[in-house]
Design an enzyme around this catalytic site. Structure first.
Site, PDB file in Angstrom:
ATOM      1  N   HIS A  95       1.045  -1.252  -0.141  1.00 47.79           N
ATOM      2  CA  HIS A  95       0.198  -0.087  -0.093  1.00 47.79           C
ATOM      3  C   HIS A  95       0.838   1.234   0.012  1.00 47.79           C
ATOM      4  O   HIS A  95       2.178   1.488   0.212  1.00 47.79           O
ATOM      5  CB  HIS A  95      -0.887   0.066   1.238  1.00 47.79           C
ATOM      6  CG  HIS A  95      -0.112   0.067   2.475  1.00 47.79           C
ATOM      7  ND1 HIS A  95       0.503   1.141   3.244  1.00 47.79           N
ATOM      8  CD2 HIS A  95       0.242  -1.161   3.485  1.00 47.79           C
ATOM      9  CE1 HIS A  95       1.258   0.709   4.187  1.00 47.79           C
ATOM     10  NE2 HIS A  95       1.003  -0.469   4.255  1.00 47.79           N
ATOM     11  N   GLY A  96       0.321   2.192  -0.245  1.00 51.08           N
ATOM     12  CA  GLY A  96       0.982   3.705  -0.263  1.00 51.08           C
ATOM     13  C   GLY A  96       1.267   4.104   1.117  1.00 51.08           C
ATOM     14  O   GLY A  96       0.657   3.583   2.092  1.00 51.08           O
TER      15      GLY A  96
ATOM     16  N   THR B  72       1.014   5.896   4.694  1.00 54.56           N
ATOM     17  CA  THR B  72       0.057   6.090   5.441  1.00 54.56           C
ATOM     18  C   THR B  72       0.574   7.202   6.616  1.00 54.56           C
ATOM     19  O   THR B  72       1.880   7.593   6.658  1.00 54.56           O
ATOM     20  CB  THR B  72      -0.485   5.240   6.343  1.00 54.56           C
ATOM     21  OG1 THR B  72       0.538   4.694   7.381  1.00 54.56           O
ATOM     22  CG2 THR B  72      -0.720   3.957   5.154  1.00 54.56           C
ATOM     23  N   VAL B  73      -0.500   7.673   7.514  1.00 55.75           N
ATOM     24  CA  VAL B  73      -0.041   8.870   8.489  1.00 55.75           C
ATOM     25  C   VAL B  73       0.778   8.160   9.343  1.00 55.75           C
ATOM     26  O   VAL B  73       1.575   8.755   9.883  1.00 55.75           O
ATOM     27  CB  VAL B  73      -1.623   9.173   8.967  1.00 55.75           C
ATOM     28  CG1 VAL B  73      -1.365  10.220  10.178  1.00 55.75           C
ATOM     29  CG2 VAL B  73      -2.365  10.296   7.965  1.00 55.75           C
TER      30      VAL B  73
ATOM     31  N   GLN C 254       1.435  -0.534  12.667  1.00 56.97           N
ATOM     32  CA  GLN C 254       0.055  -0.425  12.223  1.00 56.97           C
ATOM     33  C   GLN C 254      -0.615  -1.923  12.540  1.00 56.97           C
ATOM     34  O   GLN C 254      -1.600  -2.294  13.064  1.00 56.97           O
ATOM     35  CB  GLN C 254       0.006  -0.379  10.614  1.00 56.97           C
ATOM     36  CG  GLN C 254       0.218   1.380  10.756  1.00 56.97           C
ATOM     37  CD  GLN C 254       0.120   1.729   9.181  1.00 56.97           C
ATOM     38  OE1 GLN C 254      -0.673   2.527   8.794  1.00 56.97           O
ATOM     39  NE2 GLN C 254       0.966   1.334   8.395  1.00 56.97           N
TER      40      GLN C 254
ATOM     41  N   ARG D  47      -6.165   0.588   4.362  1.00 57.73           N
ATOM     42  CA  ARG D  47      -5.047   1.234   3.263  1.00 57.73           C
ATOM     43  C   ARG D  47      -4.700   0.533   2.096  1.00 57.73           C
ATOM     44  O   ARG D  47      -3.929   1.130   1.132  1.00 57.73           O
ATOM     45  CB  ARG D  47      -3.672   1.363   4.285  1.00 57.73           C
ATOM     46  CG  ARG D  47      -3.083   0.404   4.768  1.00 57.73           C
ATOM     47  CD  ARG D  47      -2.264   0.615   5.800  1.00 57.73           C
ATOM     48  NE  ARG D  47      -1.320  -0.499   6.527  1.00 57.73           N
ATOM     49  CZ  ARG D  47      -2.048  -1.404   7.616  1.00 57.73           C
ATOM     50  NH1 ARG D  47      -3.162  -0.758   7.987  1.00 57.73           N
ATOM     51  NH2 ARG D  47      -1.354  -2.259   8.239  1.00 57.73           N
TER      52      ARG D  47
ATOM     53  N   GLU E 290      -1.523  -7.547   7.055  1.00 61.78           N
ATOM     54  CA  GLU E 290      -0.063  -7.508   7.806  1.00 61.78           C
ATOM     55  C   GLU E 290       0.306  -8.431   9.116  1.00 61.78           C
ATOM     56  O   GLU E 290      -0.935  -8.640   9.347  1.00 61.78           O
ATOM     57  CB  GLU E 290       0.177  -5.964   8.084  1.00 61.78           C
ATOM     58  CG  GLU E 290       1.727  -5.694   8.865  1.00 61.78           C
ATOM     59  CD  GLU E 290       2.773  -6.264   7.997  1.00 61.78           C
ATOM     60  OE1 GLU E 290       3.155  -7.186   7.334  1.00 61.78           O
ATOM     61  OE2 GLU E 290       3.553  -5.051   7.407  1.00 61.78           O
ATOM     62  N   LEU E 291       1.201  -8.565   9.501  1.00 59.26           N
ATOM     63  CA  LEU E 291       1.498  -9.423  10.618  1.00 59.26           C
ATOM     64  C   LEU E 291       0.821  -8.722  11.690  1.00 59.26           C
ATOM     65  O   LEU E 291       0.761  -7.361  11.803  1.00 59.26           O
ATOM     66  CB  LEU E 291       3.137  -9.567  10.883  1.00 59.26           C
ATOM     67  CG  LEU E 291       3.461  -9.971  12.115  1.00 59.26           C
ATOM     68  CD1 LEU E 291       4.852 -10.890  11.887  1.00 59.26           C
ATOM     69  CD2 LEU E 291       3.792  -8.900  13.076  1.00 59.26           C
TER      70      LEU E 291
END
Length: 204
Positions: A10-11, A13-14, A22, A59, A83-84
């Site tokens: 993904h791009g 993120t904040v 995350q 995301r 994700e993990l």
């Protein structure tokens, strides 16, 4: 017959910019992250995707939707591309986690092959579900072209499997950049990485 699998993260993120972990929690794409996804979408605009798969994390879904563009396909979401899970580390900085659980934190980075935790998902489990998911996708799309949007560590573990790298050496390679592109060619006999973690579209 071979299946072409385009893998990407993904791009930005904040939470990436704030260096917050995350995992299964989520954070919105930044303006830069949206731009990265659009740059990748432009690069892939002529690729005839038969299917696009994404982690269920927002995301990743947003990135996949940007890549999809006007293609007449749906983004197929699956939890097994997430994700993990960082468990109780999620939403905290690296420094906070190191301070609160120093032994686990050290093991996570120094001995990933034997790392275990009551809340953080183990690396072997993530690798197993990622490999199983890609094999399923390839089985569903023989001789077709697909795109898969996932996450940094999940993709690293998947690529390590294809490159026969051990979990012990997980952190020996560089992190996977946002929207970097990897191309796999997979058939019933061989798995080939055509290119890996390419970011030339950043300059578009």
């Amino acid at each position: 017959m071979s299946t072409l699998v385009y893998l990407t993260r993904h791009g930005e993120t904040v939470w990436n910019t704030k260096k917050l972990m995350q995992g299964w929690k989520d954070s919105s794409l930044t303006d830069k992250g949206i731009k990265q996804a659009k740059q990748l979408a432009q690069r892939l605009s002529e690729v005839p995707f038969d299917a696009i798969y994404s982690s269920t994390s927002d995301r990743a879904v947003k990135t996949a939707e940007i890549i999809k563009g006007k293609r007449p396909v749906q983004v197929i979401q699956t939890d097994t591309l997430r994700e993990l899970s960082f468990g109780n580390w999620e939403g905290k900085t690296f420094d906070e986690n190191e301070r609160e659980s120093p032994k686990e934190w050290s093991a996570f980075w120094e001995t990933p092959h034997i790392f275990s935790s009551n809340t953080v998902e183990c690396f072997s489990k993530v690798q197993e579900r990622m490999v199983k998911t890609i094999n399923y996708i390839v089985k569903q799309h023989p001789n077709e072209t697909v795109c898969v949007v996932s996450h940094s560590i999940a993709l690293k573990l998947l690529l390590d499997f294809f490159e026969n790298n051990t979990l012990e050496n997980l952190w020996s390679s560089l992190p996977i950049p946002p929207t970097s592109l990897t191309l796999l060619k997979i058939d019933s006999v061989t798995n080939e990485i055509i290119f890996k973690c390419d970011t030339t579209h950043y300059n578009a």
